[in-house]
Design a protein around this motif. Structure first.
Motif, PDB file in Angstrom:
ATOM      1  N   THR A 261       0.820  -1.217   0.000  1.00 12.52           N
ATOM      2  CA  THR A 261       0.000   0.000   0.000  1.00 12.52           C
ATOM      3  C   THR A 261       0.862   1.279   0.000  1.00 12.52           C
ATOM      4  O   THR A 261       0.389   2.332  -0.391  1.00 12.52           O
ATOM      5  N   SER A 262       2.110   1.153   0.416  1.00 10.80           N
ATOM      6  CA  SER A 262       2.964   2.347   0.427  1.00 10.80           C
ATOM      7  C   SER A 262       3.534   2.676  -0.956  1.00 10.80           C
ATOM      8  O   SER A 262       4.109   3.746  -1.143  1.00 10.80           O
ATOM      9  N   LEU A 263       3.429   1.759  -1.881  1.00  9.11           N
ATOM     10  CA  LEU A 263       3.956   2.031  -3.229  1.00  9.11           C
ATOM     11  C   LEU A 263       3.041   3.021  -3.929  1.00  9.11           C
ATOM     12  O   LEU A 263       1.816   2.838  -3.938  1.00  9.11           O
ATOM     13  N   MET A 264       3.619   4.056  -4.503  1.00 17.26           N
ATOM     14  CA  MET A 264       2.767   5.061  -5.140  1.00 17.26           C
ATOM     15  C   MET A 264       2.641   4.796  -6.634  1.00 17.26           C
ATOM     16  O   MET A 264       3.636   4.583  -7.323  1.00 17.26           O
ATOM     17  N   GLU A 265       1.387   4.812  -7.063  1.00 19.25           N
ATOM     18  CA  GLU A 265       1.032   4.490  -8.448  1.00 19.25           C
ATOM     19  C   GLU A 265       1.925   5.228  -9.458  1.00 19.25           C
ATOM     20  O   GLU A 265       2.444   4.642 -10.402  1.00 19.25           O
ATOM     21  N   LYS A 266       2.112   6.550  -9.228  1.00 20.91           N
ATOM     22  CA  LYS A 266       2.833   7.311 -10.260  1.00 20.91           C
ATOM     23  C   LYS A 266       4.300   6.864 -10.384  1.00 20.91           C
ATOM     24  O   LYS A 266       4.839   6.802 -11.481  1.00 20.91           O
ATOM     25  N   MET A 273       7.470   1.818 -16.850  1.00 21.61           N
ATOM     26  CA  MET A 273       7.690   2.309 -18.211  1.00 21.61           C
ATOM     27  C   MET A 273       9.187   2.265 -18.546  1.00 21.61           C
ATOM     28  O   MET A 273       9.579   1.856 -19.636  1.00 21.61           O
ATOM     29  N   ILE A 274       9.987   2.675 -17.568  1.00 20.79           N
ATOM     30  CA  ILE A 274      11.445   2.667 -17.772  1.00 20.79           C
ATOM     31  C   ILE A 274      11.929   1.235 -18.023  1.00 20.79           C
ATOM     32  O   ILE A 274      12.702   0.969 -18.939  1.00 20.79           O
ATOM     33  N   VAL A 275      11.443   0.310 -17.211  1.00 18.54           N
ATOM     34  CA  VAL A 275      11.873  -1.090 -17.342  1.00 18.54           C
ATOM     35  C   VAL A 275      11.408  -1.643 -18.700  1.00 18.54           C
ATOM     36  O   VAL A 275      12.179  -2.290 -19.429  1.00 18.54           O
ATOM     37  N   TYR A 276      10.167  -1.343 -19.037  1.00 18.66           N
ATOM     38  CA  TYR A 276       9.624  -1.866 -20.300  1.00 18.66           C
ATOM     39  C   TYR A 276      10.395  -1.324 -21.507  1.00 18.66           C
ATOM     40  O   TYR A 276      10.653  -2.039 -22.475  1.00 18.66           O
ATOM     41  N   GLY A 277      10.808  -0.058 -21.420  1.00 17.85           N
ATOM     42  CA  GLY A 277      11.488   0.559 -22.562  1.00 17.85           C
ATOM     43  C   GLY A 277      12.993   0.313 -22.586  1.00 17.85           C
ATOM     44  O   GLY A 277      13.684   0.818 -23.471  1.00 17.85           O
ATOM     45  N   SER A 401       6.813  -5.790 -11.512  1.00 20.79           N
ATOM     46  CA  SER A 401       6.693  -6.659 -12.702  1.00 20.79           C
ATOM     47  C   SER A 401       5.267  -6.630 -13.243  1.00 20.79           C
ATOM     48  O   SER A 401       5.054  -6.638 -14.455  1.00 20.79           O
ATOM     49  N   LEU A 402       4.281  -6.573 -12.353  1.00 25.27           N
ATOM     50  CA  LEU A 402       2.880  -6.534 -12.830  1.00 25.27           C
ATOM     51  C   LEU A 402       2.618  -5.223 -13.579  1.00 25.27           C
ATOM     52  O   LEU A 402       1.967  -5.210 -14.628  1.00 25.27           O
ATOM     53  N   TYR A 403       3.146  -4.137 -13.055  1.00 25.91           N
ATOM     54  CA  TYR A 403       2.988  -2.847 -13.750  1.00 25.91           C
ATOM     55  C   TYR A 403       3.724  -2.876 -15.095  1.00 25.91           C
ATOM     56  O   TYR A 403       3.249  -2.320 -16.078  1.00 25.91           O
ATOM     57  N   THR A 404       4.862  -3.546 -15.123  1.00 22.90           N
ATOM     58  CA  THR A 404       5.589  -3.677 -16.402  1.00 22.90           C
ATOM     59  C   THR A 404       4.747  -4.503 -17.373  1.00 22.90           C
ATOM     60  O   THR A 404       4.686  -4.219 -18.564  1.00 22.90           O
ATOM     61  N   GLY A 405       4.063  -5.503 -16.807  1.00 21.36           N
ATOM     62  CA  GLY A 405       3.165  -6.341 -17.621  1.00 21.36           C
ATOM     63  C   GLY A 405       2.017  -5.547 -18.227  1.00 21.36           C
ATOM     64  O   GLY A 405       1.506  -5.892 -19.301  1.00 21.36           O
TER      65      GLY A 405
END
Ligand code: AGP
Length: 584
Positions: A261-266, A273-277, A401-405
């Motif tokens: 819960t402490s991880l911020m969406e932005k 995005m950085i990891v994906y690119g 990883s899920l956000y990268t997904g």
């Protein structure tokens, strides 16, 4: 190296305050401790050993005091090498944390000038460099400008109701409360101060009862970062548990949810995005953080990303050459101070890489050096064997990883929701099962007579075997080897004679079940004592999804290592010769 704690007050304060602060910093070193304070003259006391168990014998009060708990990295653990270290006239007392690289040359020069050294530490060059100064602020600035290394130090001078504090890269902060409190970390300031000035790299602070003035190396006044000290007292204390390690395992359920819960969406979206690119990705860390990184390989593979996982110690030797603009480094460090990690990211940055930091320490060098960082938010971890930060790091890496997904199209919002639900459920299940797992771990480990054991698994749980083995080494001083199930058959099984114990973590991948059954049978036939870790095992782990199974499975291993350490009467939180953050 070590931990620094002290105060500067308007009215005299009890010297035992320094013992409280040093006990909270005990994870930084426990080879010896010392204290200096001002009465009419400069007073010093020192003792060998663990100050959290045997507080320094001090009575009375002073307006200014500094203490140090030492990890003997340069020079043996002797009383002479224990800080504070003094100048020739015994008017200046210095405590230092970190490492000075060129101390041998400096010492040689000072000796030629007639200075008398009483220790073999690198830190002792500082009081001698300060000796005879007419302007201590300028002299301290001169030291951080010229003396090479990563260190911070604080000192007091006879006749001056103030302290000077300097940082050449190693963290040090000043809590702002009824007094000014100087400390090596933020959590130790709990109950003393609500806010703290974090000293920037290459700066010196003059600390008086009235305030803190910070200067850069050109003697410009700085307005440094102020952080809130937001920890609860029970987090920095043992909370009724016999050891921090056990307490921190019991913290795991609440930390899992908190870390998520402490991880911020932005920031997550940006990091994803950085990891994906990225042109190429390297995940680096040491010890437990490396093991968490190894698990992230499975997380990233599942979303179509190939992440190279490398020890931060090895990274410069072969991986660095593949780094250029477009490369991304995911750097993991609980403390955020580990030298291998900091060195590697600095080199990678020079070659154009973007750094995504994952750390439990917000004011750390990793947090400061990263282009973007994701906090682990597990709260302070004071036992040297890492437990709750491992499980919380996995939460951060899985979420990333899920956000990268989401970027690669391999995952959608429903997967995120499912993860959130699974995580909550896992947290509840671990919370209710912990006493039972603790009991089973104790029973299982009571059968371990040998000083060596295997821990084996496959797939995503193989790094858990490595992590379990690390815990046995640190907490129980037992040799343990993490090994892949399949590899066991290629030679190592030869050692599994009668009496040679083996812990088997049931893999989460169905494809590995046949192999698992075959190995269990073969080991039973040989008469090897087997401890099985699974929802049906002799030490039961909580049933959960594959991605969360490393969290479920590591808890029994942490507790077994802990129980073996207890059985052997070892100093579990502070294993001899080890320190929480390896700075070299
Ligand atoms: C873990 O139990 C160990 N104390 C050690 O291996 C540790 O994980 C390693 O030194 C890395 O520390 P860091 O995460 O603070 O960088």
């Amino acid at each position: 190296m070590g931990g620094i704690f002290g105060f500067v007050c308007r009215e005299p304060r009890d010297l035992s305050t320094v013992n409280v602060g040093l006990s909270r910093l005990i994870y930084r070193g426990y080879d010896g401790a010392g204290m200096t304070w001002l009465n009419d003259s400069l007073e010093v006391t020192k003792a060998l050993g663990d100050v959290s168990k045997t507080p320094l014998k001090v009575n009375g009060k002073s307006k200014v005091a500094l203490g140090h708990t030492r990890y003997a990295s340069r020079g043996w653990p002797t009383l002479e090498n224990t800080h504070p270290l003094l100048d020739c006239n015994k008017k200046i007392a210095v405590v230092m944390d970190g490492i000075i690289d060129d101390y041998e040359e400096i010492r040689e020069r000072l000796v030629k000038q007639g200075h008398k050294f009483t220790s073999t530490t690198d830190a002792e060059v500082i009081p001698h460099l300060l000796e005879g100064s007419r302007d201590y602020l300028k002299s301290a600035i001169d030291i951080i400008s010229r003396v090479r290394g990563i260190y911070s130090f604080a000192f007091i001078v006879e006749g001056m109701d103030k302290a000077f504090v300097a940082s050449a890269g190693q963290p040090i902060m000043i809590g702002l409360g009824d007094c000014k409190y100087i400390s090596s970390d933020l959590p130790s300031l709990t109950g003393f101060a609500e806010n703290a000035v974090i000293l920037p790299e290459n700066s010196v602070a003059e600390v008086t009862p009235e305030g803190v003035k910070v200067y850069d190396i050109n003697i410009n006044v700085l307005s440094p970062q102020i952080k809130r000290v937001k920890y609860k007292e029970e987090i920095v204390d043992k909370g009724g548990f016999p050891h921090y390690m056990l307490k921190e395992v019991y913290d795991i359920p609440s930390c899992l949810v908190n870390s998520y819960t402490s991880l911020m969406e932005k920031y997550l979206s940006l990091a994803a995005m950085i990891v994906y690119g990225a042109k190429n990705i390297y995940v680096i860390g040491n010890g437990t953080s490396l093991h968490a990184g190894l698990i992230s390989y499975y997380y990233f593979s599942e979303v179509g990303i190939n992440a190279n996982v490398v020890s931060a110690a090895e990274f410069p030797y072969y991986a660095l050459q593949n780094i250029s603009t477009g490369s991304v480094i995911i750097a993991i460090s609980q403390s955020g101070e580990t030298s291998d990690v900091i060195r590697s990211i600095k080199m990678a940055k020079q070659r154009g890489a973007v750094i995504v930091g994952v750390t439990n320490s917000v004011g750390s060098r990793l947090a400061l050096e990263s282009n973007i960082y994701l906090p682990i938010t597990a709260g302070p971890e004071l036992a040297v064997p890492a437990t709750k930060t491992f499980t919380s790091t996995l939460v951060v890496l899985r979420t990333l990883s899920l956000y990268t997904g989401l970027n690669s199209g391999k995952k959608d919002r429903k997967d995120l929701e499912a993860f959130e639900k699974d995580l909550e459920e896992l947290s509840k299940q671990i919370y209710t099962s912990l006493p039972q797992i603790e009991k089973q771990a104790e029973d299982a480990i009571s059968k371990v007579e040998k000083d060596s054991l295997y821990i084996t698994s496959s797939g995503i749980n193989f790094p858990v075997a490595l992590e379990g083995a690390l815990k046995f080494k640190e907490a129980a001083l037992a040799h343990a080897e993490g090994i892949q199930l399949g590899e066991l058959l290629h030679g190592p099984i030869a050692l599994t004679n009668k009496g040679y114990p083996i812990i088997i973590i049931k893999p989460s991948e169905e494809q590995a079940f046949d192999l698992y059954n075959k190995v269990v049978k073969s080991l039973s036939d040989r008469g090897s004592p087997i401890i099985s870790v699974s929802p049906e095992g002799s030490v039961k782990s909580v049933e959960t999804s594959r991605d969360l199974s490393p969290i479920a499975n590591v808890v029994p291993l942490q507790l077994m290592a802990y129980k073996l350490g207890v059985k052997r009467g070892l100093p579990i939180d502070t294993p001899q010769g080890l320190v929480k953050a390896v700075v070299s």
